[in-house]
Design a protein around this motif. Sequence first.
Motif, short mmCIF file in Angstrom:
data_model
loop_
_atom_site.label_atom_id
_atom_site.label_comp_id
_atom_site.label_asym_id
_atom_site.label_seq_id
_atom_site.Cartn_x
_atom_site.Cartn_y
_atom_site.Cartn_z
N ALA A 179 44.33 -52.37 11.08
CA ALA A 179 44.81 -51.86 9.79
C ALA A 179 43.95 -50.69 9.31
O ALA A 179 44.47 -49.71 8.78
N ALA A 180 42.65 -50.80 9.50
CA ALA A 180 41.75 -49.73 9.09
C ALA A 180 41.94 -48.50 9.97
O ALA A 180 42.00 -47.36 9.48
N ARG A 181 42.07 -48.71 11.26
CA ARG A 181 42.23 -47.58 12.17
C ARG A 181 43.57 -46.88 11.94
O ARG A 181 43.65 -45.65 11.99
N ASP A 182 44.62 -47.64 11.67
CA ASP A 182 45.93 -47.04 11.40
C ASP A 182 45.90 -46.21 10.12
O ASP A 182 46.46 -45.10 10.06
N LEU A 183 45.26 -46.75 9.08
CA LEU A 183 45.18 -46.00 7.83
C LEU A 183 44.33 -44.76 8.01
O LEU A 183 44.65 -43.68 7.48
N ALA A 184 43.24 -44.88 8.76
CA ALA A 184 42.39 -43.71 9.03
C ALA A 184 43.18 -42.63 9.77
O ALA A 184 43.04 -41.44 9.46
N ALA A 185 44.00 -43.02 10.72
CA ALA A 185 44.81 -42.04 11.45
C ALA A 185 45.79 -41.35 10.51
O ALA A 185 46.00 -40.13 10.60
N ALA A 186 46.39 -42.11 9.60
CA ALA A 186 47.33 -41.52 8.64
C ALA A 186 46.61 -40.56 7.70
O ALA A 186 47.12 -39.46 7.40
N LEU A 187 45.42 -40.94 7.24
CA LEU A 187 44.66 -40.06 6.35
C LEU A 187 44.24 -38.78 7.07
O LEU A 187 44.33 -37.69 6.50
N ALA A 188 43.79 -38.92 8.31
CA ALA A 188 43.37 -37.74 9.08
C ALA A 188 44.54 -36.78 9.27
O ALA A 188 44.38 -35.56 9.14
N ALA A 189 45.72 -37.32 9.55
CA ALA A 189 46.90 -36.47 9.73
C ALA A 189 47.28 -35.78 8.42
O ALA A 189 47.64 -34.59 8.41
N ALA A 190 47.20 -36.51 7.31
CA ALA A 190 47.54 -35.92 6.02
C ALA A 190 46.55 -34.81 5.65
O ALA A 190 46.94 -33.76 5.11
N ARG A 191 45.26 -35.05 5.94
CA ARG A 191 44.26 -34.02 5.63
C ARG A 191 44.49 -32.78 6.49
O ARG A 191 44.36 -31.64 6.02
N ALA A 192 44.81 -32.97 7.74
CA ALA A 192 45.08 -31.83 8.63
C ALA A 192 46.28 -31.04 8.13
O ALA A 192 46.29 -29.80 8.15
N ASP A 193 47.31 -31.74 7.68
CA ASP A 193 48.51 -31.07 7.17
C ASP A 193 48.19 -30.28 5.90
O ASP A 193 48.66 -29.15 5.73
N ALA A 194 47.38 -30.87 5.01
CA ALA A 194 47.01 -30.17 3.78
C ALA A 194 46.19 -28.92 4.08
O ALA A 194 46.38 -27.87 3.45
N LEU A 195 45.29 -29.01 5.05
CA LEU A 195 44.50 -27.83 5.43
C LEU A 195 45.40 -26.74 6.02
O LEU A 195 45.20 -25.56 5.76
N ARG A 196 46.37 -27.16 6.81
CA ARG A 196 47.26 -26.20 7.46
C ARG A 196 48.14 -25.47 6.44
O ARG A 196 48.46 -24.29 6.62
N THR A 197 48.52 -26.16 5.38
CA THR A 197 49.45 -25.58 4.41
C THR A 197 48.76 -24.96 3.20
O THR A 197 49.44 -24.46 2.30
N ALA A 198 47.43 -24.99 3.17
CA ALA A 198 46.70 -24.42 2.02
C ALA A 198 46.99 -22.93 1.90
O ALA A 198 46.95 -22.20 2.88
N PRO A 199 47.30 -22.45 0.70
CA PRO A 199 47.56 -21.02 0.54
C PRO A 199 46.29 -20.20 0.69
O PRO A 199 45.19 -20.68 0.40
N ALA A 200 46.45 -19.00 1.15
CA ALA A 200 45.32 -18.09 1.27
C ALA A 200 45.16 -17.32 -0.04
O ALA A 200 46.16 -16.94 -0.67
N LEU A 201 43.92 -17.14 -0.46
CA LEU A 201 43.66 -16.40 -1.68
C LEU A 201 42.95 -15.09 -1.35
O LEU A 201 42.17 -15.03 -0.40
N PRO A 202 43.20 -14.05 -2.13
CA PRO A 202 42.45 -12.82 -1.92
C PRO A 202 40.96 -13.03 -2.21
O PRO A 202 40.58 -13.94 -2.96
N ALA A 203 40.13 -12.25 -1.60
CA ALA A 203 38.69 -12.40 -1.77
C ALA A 203 38.28 -12.20 -3.22
O ALA A 203 37.29 -12.75 -3.68
N ARG A 204 39.02 -11.38 -3.98
CA ARG A 204 38.68 -11.13 -5.38
C ARG A 204 39.92 -11.35 -6.26
O ARG A 204 41.02 -11.18 -5.83
#
Length: 204
Positions: A179-204
């Motif tokens: 149960a812990a490993r399955d939830l960890a896998a789901a969290l890791a996948a969600a975090r990867a998806d959030a990182l992939r879809t994060a908008p890019a911001l201009p430097a200033r």
Amino acid sequence: MNARPPAASPLTALLLTAALLVPLAGCAGSGSPPPARERAAASGSTPAASPAGPAGFSHVDSGWVQLALPMTEQALPLLDLAPSRGADPDLAAWAADVAAGHRADVAELRGLRDRMGLPDTNVHEGHAMPGMVTAAHLARARQAEGAAFDRLLLRLVRDHLTHSKKISDSERRNGTGPAARDLAAALAAARADALRTAPALPAR
């Protein structure tokens, strides 16, 4: 009566965190893990000091829950500031999506914590953990606005998501309880998806 896995003391939790976060830094001032623990974590094996409990959960499982839960909870107040403090509507929408996912994750992690018989206290209270949104971070965010807030939010949330994914990947490899490993896998996948879809911001 079935024995429950013991709640991790602050010292035990810090040692478990070091194993979960290798090769990342542990708590500020906690020092490096001993060589044997370092070798075990680097090889992807479960540390010898973390045997499986009668319920099928190990100390690695409980250590992960006791770190992942506050890490997820403490990101929410920062994410919730986006609509009122930021300037980029795309970033605000992304932050709202991440926050919604985090709230669902908090419910799952609390349920798993209760199944393990762990206390509802934060054993990492006040620790400067990698990826943990701190009171100091929140204070800075509440003072910022517009583009400055957006840059700060994106930097802090990216750091949070990156380290949250790393500890969840470590639990997925080294944990014992399905149960812990399955939830960890789901969290890791969600975090990867959030990182992939994060908008890019201009430097200033």
